[in-house]
Design a protein around this motif. Structure first.
Motif, PDB file in Angstrom:
ATOM      1  N   VAL A   1      94.679  65.638  -2.475  1.00  0.00           N
ATOM      2  CA  VAL A   1      94.790  66.562  -3.921  1.00  0.00           C
ATOM      3  C   VAL A   1      93.720  66.009  -4.921  1.00  0.00           C
ATOM      4  CG1 VAL A   1      96.105  67.126  -5.904  1.00  0.00           C
ATOM      5  CG2 VAL A   1      97.196  67.265  -3.577  1.00  0.00           C
ATOM      6  N   ILE A   2      93.535  64.979  -5.001  1.00  0.00           N
ATOM      7  CA  ILE A   2      92.650  64.411  -6.074  1.00  0.00           C
ATOM      8  C   ILE A   2      91.046  64.519  -5.479  1.00  0.00           C
ATOM      9  CG2 ILE A   2      91.358  62.224  -6.917  1.00  0.00           C
ATOM     10  CD1 ILE A   2      94.340  61.045  -6.919  1.00  0.00           C
TER      11      ILE A   2
ATOM     12  N   ARG B   1      94.211  72.459  -7.393  1.00  0.00           N
ATOM     13  CA  ARG B   1      94.870  71.127  -7.102  1.00  0.00           C
ATOM     14  C   ARG B   1      96.107  70.840  -7.728  1.00  0.00           C
ATOM     15  NH1 ARG B   1      90.212  67.592  -9.189  1.00  0.00           N
ATOM     16  NH2 ARG B   1      88.796  69.309  -8.744  1.00  0.00           N
ATOM     17  N   GLY B   2      96.508  71.378  -9.030  1.00  0.00           N
ATOM     18  CA  GLY B   2      97.820  71.217  -9.545  1.00  0.00           C
ATOM     19  C   GLY B   2      98.707  71.984  -8.925  1.00  0.00           C
ATOM     20  N   PHE B   3      98.449  73.285  -8.397  1.00  0.00           N
ATOM     21  CA  PHE B   3      99.402  73.684  -7.518  1.00  0.00           C
ATOM     22  C   PHE B   3      99.712  73.356  -6.192  1.00  0.00           C
ATOM     23  CE2 PHE B   3     100.127  76.997  -4.280  1.00  0.00           C
ATOM     24  CZ  PHE B   3     101.279  77.627  -4.756  1.00  0.00           C
TER      25      PHE B   3
ATOM     26  N   LEU C   1     105.201  67.901  -4.423  1.00  0.00           N
ATOM     27  CA  LEU C   1     106.222  67.292  -4.952  1.00  0.00           C
ATOM     28  C   LEU C   1     107.569  68.059  -4.655  1.00  0.00           C
ATOM     29  CD1 LEU C   1     105.049  66.270  -8.403  1.00  0.00           C
ATOM     30  CD2 LEU C   1     105.664  64.736  -6.538  1.00  0.00           C
ATOM     31  N   MET C   2     107.527  69.357  -4.604  1.00  0.00           N
ATOM     32  CA  MET C   2     108.572  70.130  -4.285  1.00  0.00           C
ATOM     33  C   MET C   2     109.160  70.034  -2.867  1.00  0.00           C
ATOM     34  SD  MET C   2     108.005  73.738  -6.191  1.00  0.00           S
ATOM     35  CE  MET C   2     109.252  74.242  -5.297  1.00  0.00           C
ATOM     36  N   LEU C   3     107.953  69.870  -1.808  1.00  0.00           N
ATOM     37  CA  LEU C   3     108.179  69.474  -0.474  1.00  0.00           C
ATOM     38  C   LEU C   3     108.913  68.128  -0.398  1.00  0.00           C
ATOM     39  CD1 LEU C   3     108.364  70.363   2.335  1.00  0.00           C
ATOM     40  CD2 LEU C   3     105.875  69.271   2.483  1.00  0.00           C
TER      41      LEU C   3
END
Length: 78
Positions: free
Chosen positions: A31-32, A41-43, A49-51
């Protein structure tokens, strides 16, 4: 006498936590360093995190369901 399951070995518990840490680290690095705008990247970070959260909830739900079925097959507690 209650039916006890054997505990996990310390090696297995370490492996499980190490694999989790490596996976989180790899996802964070991806992501970074993704060559996309910050909102993208935020999405992806929120989706990751949801996964993780959904995986934990699903694992607990399946385990609880299996334990409930096992208890039902054994009959009432004595």
């Amino acid at each position: 006498m209650p039916n006890h399951r054997p505990l996990q070995s310390a090696t297995w518990v370490f492996f499980a936590w190490a694999a989790f840490a490596v996976a989180i680290g790899a996802m964070a690095a991806a992501v970074i360093y993704m060559p996309v705008p910050p909102w993208s990247r935020g999405f992806v970070a929120v989706a990751a995190l949801m996964l993780v959260q959904a995986s934990v909830v699903l694992t607990k739900t399946v385990r609880d369901q299996a334990e409930s079925l096992a208890e039902a097959e054994q009959g009432p507690a004595r």
